[in-house]
Design a protein around this motif. Structure first.
Motif, PDB file in Angstrom:
ATOM      1  N   PHE A 174      42.389  52.671  53.308  1.00 33.05           N
ATOM      2  CA  PHE A 174      41.602  53.233  54.395  1.00 33.05           C
ATOM      3  C   PHE A 174      42.170  52.865  55.768  1.00 33.05           C
ATOM      4  O   PHE A 174      41.669  53.347  56.787  1.00 33.05           O
ATOM      5  N   MET A 175      43.192  52.012  55.780  1.00 29.81           N
ATOM      6  CA  MET A 175      43.755  51.532  57.044  1.00 29.81           C
ATOM      7  C   MET A 175      45.112  52.152  57.356  1.00 29.81           C
ATOM      8  O   MET A 175      45.694  51.881  58.406  1.00 29.81           O
ATOM      9  N   SER A 221      53.368  40.070  58.353  1.00 25.12           N
ATOM     10  CA  SER A 221      53.305  41.512  58.099  1.00 25.12           C
ATOM     11  C   SER A 221      52.788  42.373  59.235  1.00 25.12           C
ATOM     12  O   SER A 221      52.872  43.602  59.140  1.00 25.12           O
ATOM     13  N   LEU A 222      52.237  41.787  60.306  1.00 23.91           N
ATOM     14  CA  LEU A 222      51.655  42.637  61.345  1.00 23.91           C
ATOM     15  C   LEU A 222      52.696  43.542  61.990  1.00 23.91           C
ATOM     16  O   LEU A 222      52.457  44.740  62.181  1.00 23.91           O
ATOM     17  N   ASN A 228      55.584  50.570  60.830  1.00 24.42           N
ATOM     18  CA  ASN A 228      55.545  51.546  59.734  1.00 24.42           C
ATOM     19  C   ASN A 228      54.159  51.505  59.112  1.00 24.42           C
ATOM     20  O   ASN A 228      53.887  50.727  58.201  1.00 24.42           O
ATOM     21  N   GLY A 229      53.273  52.344  59.625  1.00 26.53           N
ATOM     22  CA  GLY A 229      51.889  52.324  59.174  1.00 26.53           C
ATOM     23  C   GLY A 229      51.699  52.671  57.716  1.00 26.53           C
ATOM     24  O   GLY A 229      50.654  52.377  57.137  1.00 26.53           O
ATOM     25  N   ALA A 234      52.426  45.754  53.738  1.00 27.57           N
ATOM     26  CA  ALA A 234      52.117  45.160  55.040  1.00 27.57           C
ATOM     27  C   ALA A 234      50.648  45.364  55.388  1.00 27.57           C
ATOM     28  O   ALA A 234      49.981  44.437  55.868  1.00 27.57           O
ATOM     29  N   ARG A 235      50.135  46.558  55.150  1.00 27.75           N
ATOM     30  CA  ARG A 235      48.725  46.820  55.427  1.00 27.75           C
ATOM     31  C   ARG A 235      47.826  45.893  54.602  1.00 27.75           C
ATOM     32  O   ARG A 235      46.834  45.355  55.106  1.00 27.75           O
ATOM     33  N   ALA A 236      48.170  45.709  53.337  1.00 25.75           N
ATOM     34  CA  ALA A 236      47.344  44.861  52.477  1.00 25.75           C
ATOM     35  C   ALA A 236      47.381  43.405  52.939  1.00 25.75           C
ATOM     36  O   ALA A 236      46.356  42.713  52.938  1.00 25.75           O
TER      37      ALA A 236
END
Length: 378
Positions: A174-175, A221-222, A228-229, A234-236
């Motif tokens: 969802f992010m 990871s930020l 790279n969205g 990285a998002r997790a």
């Protein structure tokens, strides 16, 4: 932290079998992105599988307002809502928390705020069950009992045990659609939740454990999530770091850095909270470098400076992460700030969230706050 929490790709599907009271749910959201990317429909469909009808309130503001809380609480009472779902960023979830409390308690949300013009009353009745589904990784509100609501020029944290979500769904999928700048702002908000909790007077071995791991995950990871969205790993990592930072808020506390920024974005509501924190971060943390050198050195190591030996290494690590995320050139003046407002900001911070200053590792006077703002201004 009593919330039942599900984490991972596809976790939203767990809603279909979630133990929620029979009856209608109210989905509270900011509307545009959560609707455009289909998140509202996915949540409603999962709840429908579990036998729950839902209605949607989609007018939450980026800095959630007391008016939004009142509107949602009125819907809860008029429509006999059985549970609320906060879907979106911290604004939506915080609105859902406050509305869930006001659906079952007398008076106004501001009656239960401690600080500023708040009434300082105790929340007596249990809230409606709260489901938190973050679509951003920044506030950690899915894992803490707090809200931040704006009333005029007062932006104050409130809440308590009755504001813990009953259920939180952290689905990094969802992010994936969050743009680079908001990803960075939110990630730094989460980072500072962990860092502040690590230096707060309320820190403990348990909160330290979560804080350092949150800093490691976000530091690792930020920048990748910003650049790279679509990087799911990285998002997790950032999402998990954010949730762990929420644990830190539950177990420890934020400090004066957050009090200052809340006053800043109360004065200029267009300022994203995370951007404000970034603007004042170097001066704030530099102020405490002589006081807690070992703690800042440990934070530097968590931010991948494995050879860190001094608190200045933490400041350098912060600078490096800001540069990697493209937020190192933010200017207060671009949001309308002028130096003659700094006294007002210092006073507002003390009046509305002055309790956080008592948790700083050393006293932070009005003059110190003004000096931090002056050093941060450009």
């Amino acid at each position: 932290m009593p919330t039942r929490l599900y984490f991972g790709s596809g976790a939203v599907d767990r809603l279909a079998k979630a133990r929620l009271p029979e009856g209608r749910g109210l989905i509270i959201t900011g509307g545009s992105s959560t609707t455009r990317f289909g998140y509202v429909d996915k949540v409603a469909a999962a709840l429908a599988q579990g036998g729950h009808e839902t209605i949607v309130y989609d007018k939450v503001q980026p800095n959630p307002t007391i008016e939004g809380v009142r509107a949602c609480a009125a819907i809860c009472r008029e429509q006999r809502i059985a549970f609320v779902v906060g879907l979106g960023g911290g604004s939506s979830i915080d609105t859902a928390k406050a509305a869930a409390v006001m659906a079952t308690n007398d008076g106004d949300w501001w009656d239960y705020i401690h600080g500023g013009t708040g009434g300082g009353q105790r929340i007596r009745n249990d809230a409606l069950p709260i489901v938190a589904i973050p679509t951003t990784a920044g506030t950690g509100t899915e894992a803490d009992p707090f809200t931040v609501i704006t009333n005029g020029e007062e932006k104050i944290g409130g809440g308590g045990e009755k504001c813990f979500p009953a259920l939180s769904i952290v689905d990094p999928d969802f992010m994936l659609t969050v743009p680079p700048r908001p990803t960075a702002y939110q990630g730094f908000d989460a980072l500072f939740h962990a860092c502040e909790g690590y230096i707060a007077r309320t820190a403990s071995p348990m909160s330290d454990m979560f804080a350092l791991r949150a800093v490691e995950l976000i530091g690792q990871s930020l920048a990748d999530a910003v650049q790279n969205g679509d990087d799911k790993d990285a998002r997790a990592n950032v999402a998990l770091g954010n949730t762990l930072a929420g644990f830190v808020e539950t177990l420890s506390s934020c400090t004066g850095e957050h009090a200052i920024e809340h006053a800043m974005s109360a004065r200029h509501p267009a300022l994203p909270h995370g951007a404000g924190l970034i603007m004042i971060a170097r001066a704030y943390w530099q102020h405490f470098a002589p006081v807690i050198p070992n703690r800042l050195t440990a934070l530097a190591r968590a931010l991948r400076r494995t050879d860190a030996a001094a608190p200045e290494d933490f400041l350098a690590a912060l600078d490096q992460l800001m540069q990697a995320c493209g937020v190192d050139t933010l200017r207060m003046s671009e949001y309308g700030f002028t130096p003659d407002e700094f006294g007002w900001i210092a006073d507002n911070a003390a009046q509305t969230m002055g309790g956080l200053f008592r948790l700083d590792p050393a006293p932070l006077s009005r003059e110190d706050v003004i000096a931090i703002l002056q050093a941060s201004f450009r």
